[in-house]
Design an enzyme around this catalytic site. Structure first.
Site, PDB file in Angstrom:
ATOM      1  N   TYR A 109     -14.980 -13.331  43.298  1.00 21.01           N
ATOM      2  CA  TYR A 109     -15.476 -12.571  42.155  1.00 21.01           C
ATOM      3  C   TYR A 109     -14.556 -11.371  41.950  1.00 21.01           C
ATOM      4  CZ  TYR A 109     -18.170  -9.472  39.240  1.00 21.01           C
ATOM      5  OH  TYR A 109     -18.555  -8.650  38.210  1.00 21.01           O
ATOM      6  N   GLU A 197     -14.261  -9.228  33.552  1.00 23.43           N
ATOM      7  CA  GLU A 197     -14.817  -9.962  34.696  1.00 23.43           C
ATOM      8  C   GLU A 197     -14.173 -11.334  34.807  1.00 23.43           C
ATOM      9  OE1 GLU A 197     -19.315 -10.253  36.113  1.00 23.43           O
ATOM     10  OE2 GLU A 197     -18.844 -11.839  34.711  1.00 23.43           O
TER      11      GLU A 197
END
Ligand code: ADP
Ligand code: MG
Length: 408
Positions: A109, A197
């Site tokens: 992530y 992101e």
């Protein structure tokens, strides 16, 4: 403002982030055609909606041939995709992205956000990629590593290397990770993003680092200086009420209640919504008309609120400092004359030019319900709405259009 995955990928690729080969399609035929252009023998068809969580909701399909691609895309186009991020109404699928399917060895992530408390860009990364960051924070908080960027010097390579080490990356990937991070950070700052992101950032079977998903959100107040970003806006992904408001320069958030609110100042708008709740109603929207609102602006706000068919009563609450009560009153009267407003309208004015404002309302001959205090205004608006409801009267429904209305 949000953009689509394929747009974010294209943007980030321009800053040196590596992404898999992919192409956009507007129809199932085109999806199959584009897969042929990309080449290879395995593809992923990805619904383009402004929300994550597509993988768990049928918005991501792995396909082995053109027929499967056609069918996957055919099953998506025109549908509403509901994920945990879209709300129950879902978001319409009008574009799909066809991408080479890659063999994933590890999922990481990576997120960049504006950390308001430290007033810095914060980089958040985790070795537990693939799931939502909220889930990572709840289930594997220890896997999260963070770094703050000092604005005077920018993101330093050593910070990226340190993060790579903390994530337990193969040293051979440190350079790719540094380039990815620097690219995201440059995109973030140069384009006035508020969020970047990549989830998941993957390591492939042949040990390459790729952004398999990408999301970017931009500061709406800075869009004027980034035409290449503002042109990516996709209104089909926005609440139509909010899109209309944004087009008119109004600060508006659509809600689920029936009392339309027209207020000046965000704080007063919040207080008005609270007071409506206290009086037993529910607001249909948050709307801040701002300071120095002209009659035209007030009328625009009024029409916008009325365009929401859930609105069954309107509450105008203006505490005029920079604003002028007479202008607000004029705007209300103007709007009531233009559009046939068929719901109870309660107006509470205070402050600058209050006497003139009241006079305009009184002289208009329109059935405007006036109130002196906020609580009185909220009670009257909710009271009028409840009264209509108890009579089985819905001013906005066609069925009630010819019903005789009993007003006490
Ligand atoms: P979302 O976050 O909306 O669920 P993602 O783009 O992150 O959508 O995709 C969800 C999952 O689908 C990923 O975690 C990955 O496992 C898989 N996936 C997505 N794109 C690819 C791809 N190009 N090749 C292989 N797997 C993919
Ligand atoms: Mg994702």
């Amino acid at each position: 403002m949000d953009i689509h995955e394929y747009q974010a990928k294209e943007m980030l690729a321009g800053f040196g982030v590596t992404v898999p080969p992919g192409a956009l399609a507007y129809s199932p035929e085109q999806a199959a055609y584009r897969a042929r252009e990309i080449g290879g023998d395995r593809w992923v068809v990805k619904a383009q909606v402004h929300a994550g969580g597509r993988g768990q909701s049928g918005g991501i399909k792995i396909c082995d041939n053109e027929q499967e691609i056609y069918e996957a895309a055919d099953g998506m186009f025109g549908q509403k995709l509901v994920t945990h991020q879209t709300g129950p109404k879902g978001k319409g699928i009008y574009r799909v992205f066809v991408e080479t399917a890659v063999t994933v060895e590890r999922e990481l992530y990576l997120g960049l956000v504006l950390d308001r408390s430290s007033q810095r860009v914060m980089i958040v990364a985790s070795a537990a990629g693939g799931m939502a960051v909220e889930e990572i924070a709840a289930e594997k908080p220890d896997s999260i590593v963070r770094a703050l960027v000092e604005p005077a010097v920018g993101l330093q390579d050593f910070q990226a290397r340190e993060m790579a080490f903390e994530l337990g990356l193969d040293p051979a990937l440190t350079r790719s990770f540094t380039r990815t991070l620097q690219g995201c950070h440059r995109a973030f700052t140069e384009l006035d993003a508020t969020m970047v992101e990549i989830n998941p950032l993957v390591i492939t079977g042949d040990n390459r680092m790729l952004a398999l998903d990408a999301r970017m959100t931009f500061d709406a107040n800075a869009l004027f200086r980034h035409p290449q970003v503002s042109e990516l806006r996709d209104k089909s992904q926005e609440d139509p009420r909010e899109a209309r408001a944004a087009d008119r320069g109004l600060s508006y958030v659509g809600l689920d209640g029936n009392i339309g609110c027209i207020v000046n100042g965000a704080g007063l708008a919040m207080a008005t919504m609270d007071t409506i709740k206290l009086a037993g109603g529910a607001p249909a929207n948050f709307l801040d008309i701002g300071g120095g609102a002209t009659p035209e602006r007030v009328a625009k706000a009024f029409r916008l609120v009325m365009s929401d068919t859930n609105v069954q009563a309107v509450l105008v609450n203006v505490f005029a400092g920079i604003n002028r009560c007479d202008w607000v009153a004029e705007g209300v009267v103007q709007a009531l004359r233009d559009v046939s407003v068929d719901v109870p309208v309660v107006v509470r004015l205070a402050g600058t030019n209050i006497a003139e404002g009241q006079k305009i309302l009184a002289k208009s001959g329109l059935p405007i319900i006036r109130a002196n205090t906020l609580s009185e205004a909220a009670e009257r608006a909710v009271g009028a709405w409840k009264h209509d409801r108890s009579q089985g009267f819905n001013p906005r429904s066609a069925a009630s259009a010819n019903t005789l209305r009993v007003v006490s």
